[in-house]
Design a protein around this motif. Structure first.
Motif, short mmCIF file in Angstrom:
data_model
loop_
_atom_site.label_atom_id
_atom_site.label_comp_id
_atom_site.label_asym_id
_atom_site.label_seq_id
_atom_site.Cartn_x
_atom_site.Cartn_y
_atom_site.Cartn_z
N TRP A 1 27.33 -38.44 29.30
CA TRP A 1 27.18 -37.06 28.87
C TRP A 1 28.38 -36.69 28.00
O TRP A 1 29.52 -36.98 28.36
CB TRP A 1 27.12 -36.12 30.07
N ARG B 1 29.81 -33.36 25.31
CA ARG B 1 29.60 -31.93 25.04
C ARG B 1 30.31 -31.53 23.76
O ARG B 1 31.30 -32.15 23.36
CB ARG B 1 30.08 -31.07 26.21
N ARG C 1 32.73 -33.17 19.33
CA ARG C 1 32.03 -33.67 20.51
C ARG C 1 32.98 -34.54 21.33
O ARG C 1 33.72 -35.35 20.78
CB ARG C 1 30.79 -34.48 20.09
N ASP D 1 33.76 -24.61 30.08
CA ASP D 1 32.73 -25.66 30.13
C ASP D 1 31.53 -25.31 29.25
O ASP D 1 30.63 -26.14 29.09
CB ASP D 1 32.25 -25.87 31.57
N ALA E 1 29.18 -25.18 26.40
CA ALA E 1 29.00 -26.12 25.29
C ALA E 1 27.54 -26.58 25.26
O ALA E 1 26.78 -26.32 26.21
CB ALA E 1 29.91 -27.33 25.45
N TYR F 1 25.49 -29.79 25.75
CA TYR F 1 25.69 -31.08 26.41
C TYR F 1 24.65 -32.07 25.90
O TYR F 1 23.45 -31.77 25.89
CB TYR F 1 25.58 -30.90 27.93
N TYR F 2 25.14 -33.23 25.51
CA TYR F 2 24.29 -34.28 24.95
C TYR F 2 24.31 -35.51 25.85
O TYR F 2 25.37 -35.95 26.29
CB TYR F 2 24.77 -34.68 23.56
N GLY G 1 20.18 -32.37 23.15
CA GLY G 1 21.20 -31.42 23.57
C GLY G 1 20.62 -30.30 24.42
O GLY G 1 19.49 -29.86 24.21
#
Length: 120
Positions: A36, A38, A45, A89, A91, A93-94, A113
């Protein structure tokens, strides 16, 4: 073709929890690393956490003790349990997966994402 589908993002208050999921599908032989990342507005990133096929984990210092990454190899799915969430936190998230397809070609792919917003 290998695809990743993420789910679980949303709005949560500081101190709350969320669980992200990412399922891989397609012509997969094996997935060596799932992770993961972000990206917050105006920032690059960054890696949040990763897990190997043998379940060796790696975490960013900023999330250690609060986030837990896990995977289900049979389902080609990776999870990110996020506890004690902070405003920082927030963001997109990918999910990322690196592995080998059934055609013996290497892949390194990203999900679309999912937005996590931590706000009161």
């Amino acid at each position: 073709q290998v695809q990743l589908v993420e789910s679980g993002g949303g709005l949560v208050q500081p101190g709350g929890s969320l669980r992200l999921s990412c399922a891989a599908s397609g012509s997969i032989l094996s997935i060596n690393i799932m992770g993961w990342y972000r990206q917050a507005p105006g920032k690059e990133r960054e890696l949040v956490a990763s897990i190997s096929i043998s379940s060796r984990t790696n975490y960013a210092d900023s999330v250690k003790g609060r986030f837990t990454i896990s995977r289900d190899n049979a389902e080609n799915t990776v999870y990110l349990q996020m506890n004690s969430l902070k405003v920082e936190d927030t963001a997109v998230y990918y999910c990322n997966a690196q592995g080998v397809s059934i055609l013996r070609s290497y892949f390194d792919i990203w999900g679309q994402g999912t937005l996590v917003t931590v706000s009161s």
